[in-house]
Design an enzyme around this catalytic site. Structure first.
Site, PDB file in Angstrom:
ATOM      1  N   GLY A  57       0.765  -1.236   0.000  1.00 55.00           N
ATOM      2  CA  GLY A  57       0.000   0.000   0.000  1.00 55.00           C
ATOM      3  C   GLY A  57       0.791   1.279   0.000  1.00 55.00           C
ATOM      4  N   GLU A  75       4.341  -6.605   1.267  1.00 53.96           N
ATOM      5  CA  GLU A  75       3.683  -6.984   0.006  1.00 53.96           C
ATOM      6  C   GLU A  75       3.495  -5.758  -0.890  1.00 53.96           C
ATOM      7  OE1 GLU A  75       1.130 -10.632   2.060  1.00 53.96           O
ATOM      8  OE2 GLU A  75       0.109  -8.797   1.457  1.00 53.96           O
ATOM      9  N   PRO A  76       4.586  -5.142  -1.355  1.00 52.56           N
ATOM     10  CA  PRO A  76       4.468  -3.931  -2.172  1.00 52.56           C
ATOM     11  C   PRO A  76       4.021  -4.231  -3.593  1.00 52.56           C
ATOM     12  CG  PRO A  76       6.756  -4.590  -2.027  1.00 52.56           C
ATOM     13  CD  PRO A  76       5.985  -5.526  -1.120  1.00 52.56           C
ATOM     14  N   GLY A  77       3.310  -3.303  -4.174  1.00 49.69           N
ATOM     15  CA  GLY A  77       2.911  -3.399  -5.573  1.00 49.69           C
ATOM     16  C   GLY A  77       3.194  -2.092  -6.283  1.00 49.69           C
ATOM     17  N   ARG A  79      -7.869   3.940 -14.255  1.00 51.53           N
ATOM     18  CA  ARG A  79      -7.769   4.636 -12.972  1.00 51.53           C
ATOM     19  C   ARG A  79      -8.422   6.022 -12.964  1.00 51.53           C
ATOM     20  NH1 ARG A  79      -3.629   6.160 -10.783  1.00 51.53           N
ATOM     21  NH2 ARG A  79      -4.224   5.686  -8.628  1.00 51.53           N
ATOM     22  N   TYR A 126     -11.265   6.148 -10.268  1.00 56.18           N
ATOM     23  CA  TYR A 126     -10.898   6.795  -9.012  1.00 56.18           C
ATOM     24  C   TYR A 126     -10.757   8.315  -9.120  1.00 56.18           C
ATOM     25  CZ  TYR A 126      -9.084   2.034  -8.078  1.00 56.18           C
ATOM     26  OH  TYR A 126      -8.923   0.683  -7.938  1.00 56.18           O
ATOM     27  N   CYS A 149     -17.213   5.490 -25.979  1.00 56.50           N
ATOM     28  CA  CYS A 149     -18.495   6.205 -25.924  1.00 56.50           C
ATOM     29  C   CYS A 149     -19.025   6.292 -24.494  1.00 56.50           C
ATOM     30  CB  CYS A 149     -19.511   5.525 -26.844  1.00 56.50           C
ATOM     31  SG  CYS A 149     -19.072   5.654 -28.574  1.00 56.50           S
ATOM     32  N   GLU A 150     -18.303   6.989 -23.652  1.00 58.81           N
ATOM     33  CA  GLU A 150     -18.677   7.254 -22.271  1.00 58.81           C
ATOM     34  C   GLU A 150     -18.165   8.644 -21.894  1.00 58.81           C
ATOM     35  OE1 GLU A 150     -20.395   5.315 -20.248  1.00 58.81           O
ATOM     36  OE2 GLU A 150     -20.323   3.356 -21.248  1.00 58.81           O
ATOM     37  N   TYR A 195      -1.520  -0.949 -11.975  1.00 61.65           N
ATOM     38  CA  TYR A 195      -2.966  -0.918 -12.208  1.00 61.65           C
ATOM     39  C   TYR A 195      -3.302  -0.205 -13.519  1.00 61.65           C
ATOM     40  CZ  TYR A 195      -2.653  -2.205  -7.344  1.00 61.65           C
ATOM     41  OH  TYR A 195      -2.296  -2.837  -6.180  1.00 61.65           O
TER      42      TYR A 195
END
Length: 423
Positions: A241, A278-280, A317, A321, A350-351, A378
């Site tokens: 995180g 547990e890094p990402g 993303r 977010y 188309c959004e 991500y």
């Protein structure tokens, strides 16, 4: 991170020693580009801080699951953190070891548990009593004992986006703190489980150390209670995180972060336990960019739009977010030669939610390339085929060499598994 991983050379963005213009011309756009040097340097920051300590690092596969990316880490001796049997298959295909892989996730299926037990994973991070029951039954069917750590929800505010906050009692993740001691007693009584640790993951893109320390203090208090009940916990999993800089965030430096947590655990009298990280995002986020080409510049009544060939299906993303990614021209114009304007950078899907950046000052022309920065985490892993759009190619740059590590999809591949009804 390597300062020169993505830098301008004579006004042209380079990935290490390869021109981004050349990459786009050779491999097309949208295009994900990763730097091996940046991946390696981020890993070494974690590994260096753990050296000589009872600590290990498990790469969060969900952040970037490309085989070449995972292989870079596997060659460096990394462990892995997975959330599906598909990710386990990727780890093994990339040269990772099951015995150094932690299986997380809130809803593991029985077949996934079975595959992981046969492969011999290091530990299952379990998140509920029903999951304990299922894992015990699966392990019994195989004549095995499953190594188990319970993910405890400490009800700590990570001060991050609500969609990526996972440590509050209102979140779906983990076992409630007040119920955890009972859950450990239940797990210890199951004959085909071997309780070996405790786990916590409070969220993602966290830019302060304090929430981690608050969560650790609550975990250690719980550990002491659990061990009075007769269990022995050999490790503490503090999750991942740690945030990165997208705009002006100032997360702690990786080595400082790791040492602070380890020192705190030792100072509390728990230095005999191994600590899992547990890094990402902090490993891969700033090790990647997405290249996209400007199709049209479209003036509007209230906004100007730079319409590019990348979309929300390529990088979800911002739409999901409202996340910020720096966006910059790949080729810099000489000062004063191209007037800048304020644009919303949008895609062809188309959004109305299909945007990559809002209110960006850019000096650009149609046909030019833009780089969307901090796209290594991500990015591709969350991409989709919405609007029947093939997913982008992925490139790994290693010095002056560029390697295709995932070919661009073809449209026919997208419906190759479909069928029309019989006549």
């Amino acid at each position: 991170m390597t300062p020169s991983a993505f830098a301008y050379v004579d006004g042209v963005l380079h990935a290490e020693r390869v021109s981004a213009v050349d990459l786009a011309e050779q491999f097309g756009t949208p295009l994900y580009v990763y730097s091996r040097a940046a991946l390696t340097d981020a890993w070494q920051a974690y590994a260096g801080a753990c050296q000589g300590r009872r600590a290990s690092v498990h790469v969060a596969v969900k952040a970037n699951s490309n085989l070449a990316v995972l292989n870079v880490f596997a060659r460096l001796g990394a462990g892995f953190d997975i959330v599906s049997s598909g990710e386990l298959a990727r780890v093994l295909a990339a040269g990772g070891k099951a015995e150094n892989t932690v299986f997380s996730g809130v809803a593991k299926r029985a077949d996934e548990m079975r595959e992981a037990l046969i492969a011999g994973v290091k530990c299952f991070n379990v998140e509920s009593i029903p999951e304990l029951d299922r894992l015990n039954a699966v392990a019994a069917s195989l004549g095995k004992r499953a190594p188990v750590s319970l993910r405890v929800n400490p009800d700590v505010d990570a001060k991050t986006h609500p969609y990526i906050s996972t440590g509050l009692k209102s979140n779906k993740f983990g076992i409630a703190f007040d119920e955890a001691r009972t859950a450990y007693r239940t797990a210890a009584a199951m004959p085909h489980l071997n309780v070996i640790g405790i786990d916590c993951h409070i969220g993602s893109q966290i830019t302060e150390v304090a929430p981690y320390l608050d969560a650790i203090d609550k975990l250690l208090e719980l550990v002491e209670q659990i061990e009075t009940d007769g269990a022995t916990l050999s490790h503490i999993d503090v999750g991942g995180g740690l945030g990165i800089t997208y705009l002006d965030e100032t997360p702690p430096e990786i080595g400082h972060f790791v040492r602070t947590l380890l020192d705190h655990i030792e100072a509390r009298g728990h230095g005999q336990r191994e600590v899992y990280f547990e890094p990402g995002r902090s490993l891969v986020g700033n090790a990647g960019v997405m290249l996209t080409r400007v199709e049209f510049l479209k003036p509007g009544a209230e906004k100007n739009f730079a319409i590019v060939d990348a979309a929300m299906n390529d990088l979800a993303r911002p739409a999901m977010y409202e996340a910020f990614h720096a966006i910059a021209p790949v080729v810099q114009h000489a000062a004063g030669t191209t007037p800048g304007q304020i644009y919303d950078v949008v895609g062809p899907v188309c959004e109305s939610g299909d945007w990559l950046g809002r209110d960006r000052h850019l000096a650009i022309h149609p046909g030019e390339l833009l780089a969307v920065h901090s796209a290594g985490a991500y990015g591709f892993t969350m991409s989709s085929n919405y609007n029947t759009r093939p997913r982008a190619a992925e490139i790994m740059v290693d010095g002056d060499q560029a390697h295709v590590v995932r070919a661009r999809e073809e449209v026919t591949q997208l419906f190759a598994q479909e069928a029309v009804l019989p006549a």
